[in-house]
Design a protein around this motif. Structure first.
Motif, PDB file in Angstrom:
ATOM      1  N   THR A 138      -9.087 -13.325   7.791  1.00  0.00           N
ATOM      2  CA  THR A 138     -10.195 -13.026   8.702  1.00  0.00           C
ATOM      3  C   THR A 138     -11.531 -13.158   7.987  1.00  0.00           C
ATOM      4  OG1 THR A 138      -8.753 -11.474   9.896  1.00  0.00           O
ATOM      5  CG2 THR A 138     -11.120 -11.322  10.309  1.00  0.00           C
ATOM      6  N   LEU A 139     -11.617 -12.670   6.743  1.00  0.00           N
ATOM      7  CA  LEU A 139     -12.851 -12.797   5.966  1.00  0.00           C
ATOM      8  C   LEU A 139     -13.199 -14.272   5.729  1.00  0.00           C
ATOM      9  CD1 LEU A 139     -12.403  -9.980   3.277  1.00  0.00           C
ATOM     10  CD2 LEU A 139     -14.046 -10.012   5.165  1.00  0.00           C
ATOM     11  N   ILE A 140     -12.188 -15.092   5.482  1.00  0.00           N
ATOM     12  CA  ILE A 140     -12.426 -16.523   5.288  1.00  0.00           C
ATOM     13  C   ILE A 140     -13.005 -17.146   6.554  1.00  0.00           C
ATOM     14  CG2 ILE A 140     -11.291 -18.766   4.912  1.00  0.00           C
ATOM     15  CD1 ILE A 140      -9.302 -17.306   3.100  1.00  0.00           C
ATOM     16  N   SER A 141     -12.476 -16.757   7.719  1.00  0.00           N
ATOM     17  CA  SER A 141     -12.984 -17.307   8.979  1.00  0.00           C
ATOM     18  C   SER A 141     -14.409 -16.853   9.244  1.00  0.00           C
ATOM     19  CB  SER A 141     -12.071 -16.894  10.138  1.00  0.00           C
ATOM     20  OG  SER A 141     -12.147 -15.508  10.378  1.00  0.00           O
ATOM     21  N   VAL A 142     -14.722 -15.597   8.905  1.00  0.00           N
ATOM     22  CA  VAL A 142     -16.090 -15.100   9.065  1.00  0.00           C
ATOM     23  C   VAL A 142     -17.040 -15.838   8.119  1.00  0.00           C
ATOM     24  CG1 VAL A 142     -17.601 -13.087   8.775  1.00  0.00           C
ATOM     25  CG2 VAL A 142     -15.370 -12.824   9.872  1.00  0.00           C
ATOM     26  N   ASP A 143     -16.585 -16.081   6.890  1.00  0.00           N
ATOM     27  CA  ASP A 143     -17.393 -16.809   5.911  1.00  0.00           C
ATOM     28  C   ASP A 143     -17.692 -18.227   6.401  1.00  0.00           C
ATOM     29  OD1 ASP A 143     -18.513 -17.030   3.098  1.00  0.00           O
ATOM     30  OD2 ASP A 143     -17.003 -18.618   3.020  1.00  0.00           O
ATOM     31  N   ARG A 144     -16.698 -18.894   6.949  1.00  0.00           N
ATOM     32  CA  ARG A 144     -16.902 -20.229   7.510  1.00  0.00           C
ATOM     33  C   ARG A 144     -17.874 -20.188   8.688  1.00  0.00           C
ATOM     34  NH1 ARG A 144     -10.657 -21.637   8.085  1.00  0.00           N
ATOM     35  NH2 ARG A 144     -10.161 -22.379   6.009  1.00  0.00           N
ATOM     36  N   TYR A 145     -17.695 -19.171   9.539  1.00  0.00           N
ATOM     37  CA  TYR A 145     -18.543 -19.031  10.724  1.00  0.00           C
ATOM     38  C   TYR A 145     -20.012 -18.906  10.330  1.00  0.00           C
ATOM     39  CZ  TYR A 145     -20.707 -16.735  14.756  1.00  0.00           C
ATOM     40  OH  TYR A 145     -21.542 -16.393  15.784  1.00  0.00           O
ATOM     41  N   VAL A 146     -20.283 -18.056   9.338  1.00  0.00           N
ATOM     42  CA  VAL A 146     -21.660 -17.866   8.870  1.00  0.00           C
ATOM     43  C   VAL A 146     -22.207 -19.162   8.282  1.00  0.00           C
ATOM     44  CG1 VAL A 146     -23.104 -16.660   7.174  1.00  0.00           C
ATOM     45  CG2 VAL A 146     -21.384 -15.390   8.473  1.00  0.00           C
ATOM     46  N   GLY A 205      -5.109  -3.193  12.305  1.00  0.00           N
ATOM     47  CA  GLY A 205      -4.773  -4.131  11.241  1.00  0.00           C
ATOM     48  C   GLY A 205      -4.434  -5.520  11.715  1.00  0.00           C
ATOM     49  N   PHE A 206      -4.135  -5.667  13.030  1.00  0.00           N
ATOM     50  CA  PHE A 206      -3.808  -7.004  13.529  1.00  0.00           C
ATOM     51  C   PHE A 206      -4.668  -7.422  14.724  1.00  0.00           C
ATOM     52  CE2 PHE A 206      -1.499  -9.344  16.841  1.00  0.00           C
ATOM     53  CZ  PHE A 206      -1.462 -10.589  16.226  1.00  0.00           C
ATOM     54  N   ILE A 217     -11.387 -11.262  15.974  1.00  0.00           N
ATOM     55  CA  ILE A 217     -12.489 -11.771  15.146  1.00  0.00           C
ATOM     56  C   ILE A 217     -12.206 -13.201  14.713  1.00  0.00           C
ATOM     57  CG2 ILE A 217     -13.721 -11.482  12.958  1.00  0.00           C
ATOM     58  CD1 ILE A 217     -13.262  -8.471  13.220  1.00  0.00           C
ATOM     59  N   LEU A 218     -10.972 -13.449  14.243  1.00  0.00           N
ATOM     60  CA  LEU A 218     -10.610 -14.781  13.762  1.00  0.00           C
ATOM     61  C   LEU A 218     -10.660 -15.819  14.886  1.00  0.00           C
ATOM     62  CD1 LEU A 218      -8.014 -15.838  11.236  1.00  0.00           C
ATOM     63  CD2 LEU A 218      -7.727 -16.746  13.528  1.00  0.00           C
ATOM     64  N   VAL A 219     -10.114 -15.479  16.051  1.00  0.00           N
ATOM     65  CA  VAL A 219     -10.126 -16.427  17.175  1.00  0.00           C
ATOM     66  C   VAL A 219     -11.556 -16.707  17.616  1.00  0.00           C
ATOM     67  CG1 VAL A 219      -9.476 -16.725  19.597  1.00  0.00           C
ATOM     68  CG2 VAL A 219      -7.811 -15.813  17.961  1.00  0.00           C
TER      69      VAL A 219
END
Length: 340
Positions: free
Chosen positions: A134-142, A210-211, A217-219
């Motif tokens: 999820t953190l990776i997807s947020v990092d990409r999004y930013v 946790g899921f 967030i990821l979607v």
């Protein structure tokens, strides 16, 4: 009819009702527990073979990843920090697999403490892996949605802080559950299999926080990244090709996440609801077997994370080469590494 006879009849009816309820309660508590402990031979055979394959390929892929990220890459980037965190969580899963493979076909009492430790290591992989992806997807999004501000938002140090916070929250939660909260009754010979029909609120909390929340967030981030890239004006054919490649990367990573973790999250929530409704033992056993199957399926993330390594780190497989490179290629590698 005399009042005395009416009183006797009422007393007998109440007594019969109480006996019936007691018998039903005893059936639920005793027979359901014995049914839940019954082994599903077909499921256990599948999980036995499946986990052996996951262990073999997981050790190979993660050993290769550790070698590349630890010894071949020089510069610490956000990507490298997140990948190392994902690798660490995968190692927690690999540690539990030999014991779980043995328990699939044999009954052995591991002891309550060691069993709890194995369960903690296992769920450490599950929920820290989910959080890291999820953190990776947020990092990409930013990086894609706000390219100008991304330089001030993103850094290896901030990525490391985010990973430390995730580990702290998980470890603090596990310590609270193990030391202060009432522990669930667990059969040490089954360890990873729920042996009763009592609904566990902690399972519901972990499934939602946790899921479900990370999945939303990821979607959202993945969808926004795809829409942003699709709307972007293409200057030339090469840029269009690069954008399509990035869209494929984001789509593939989201699909891997849903494949590994969606059945587990749904299975745990459905099991909690059905146990709360106190349905028949056979139904609860079926749902429990599905949750056990979904738990095994989620182990696949240990192998599929290598796809994430390949996609996220552009130079991953280039650095696997043992042959020395020319100065020109070395300069290109350094440029690529700094841009990840």
């Amino acid at each position: 009819m005399e009042p005395r006879n009416i009183s006797v009849i009422r007393f007998m009816a109440v007594t019969s009702s109480m006996v019936g309820r007691t018998t039903t309660a005893n059936y639920n508590n005793t027979d359901c527990t014995s049914i839940m402990k019954e082994r599903n031979n077909n499921l256990e055979l599948f999980l036995f073979i499946f986990r052996i394959l996951v262990l073999v390929f997981g050790v190979i892929f993660n050993s290769l990843a550790i070698w590349v990220f630890c010894f071949k890459m020089k510069k610490w980037t956000e990507t490298r920090v997140f990948m190392m965190n994902l690798l660490l969580s995968d190692c927690c899963l690999l540690f539990t697999l030999p014991f779980r493979i043995y328990l699939t076909r044999h009954s052995i009492n591991l002891g309550a403490k060691f069993c709890d430790a194995l369960v903690s290591f296992y769920f450490m992989n599950t929920y820290i892996g989910i959080s890291t992806i999820t953190l990776i997807s947020v990092d990409r999004y930013v990086a894609i949605k706000f390219p100008l501000r991304a330089r001030s938002f993103r850094s290896a140090k901030k990525a490391a802080i985010a990973c430390v916070i995730v580990w702290f929250l998980f470890i603090a939660t596990r310590l609270y559950l193990d030391l202060l909260a009432t522990p669930p009754s667990r059969n040490s010979s089954l360890c990873f299999q729920k042996a009763n029909t009592k609904p566990l609120k902690r399972t519901l909390y972990f499934s939602i926080l946790g899921f479900c929340v990370p999945m939303l967030i990821l979607v959202y981030c993945s969808t926004q990244i795809i829409l942003t890239l699709k709307r972007k004006e293409k200057i030339n054919a090469q840029e269009e090709k690069d954008i399509q490649k990035t869209v494929n990367i984001v789509t593939t990573n989201m699909a891997i996440f849903l494949l590994c973790f969606l059945p587990l999250g749904v299975g745990n929530i459905v099991r909690f609801i059905m146990e709360s409704m106190k349905l028949e033992c056979s139904v609860l056993k079926t749902v429990s077997d599905f949750a056990l199957f979904a738990q095994g399926l989620s182990d696949l993330n240990c192998c599929l994370d290598s796809v994430c390594y390949y996609f996220v780190a552009k130079e991953f497989w280039e650095k696997v080469s043992l042959f020395p490179k020319s100065k020109k290629h070395l300069m290109q590698d350094q440029t690529q590494e700094s841009s990840i």
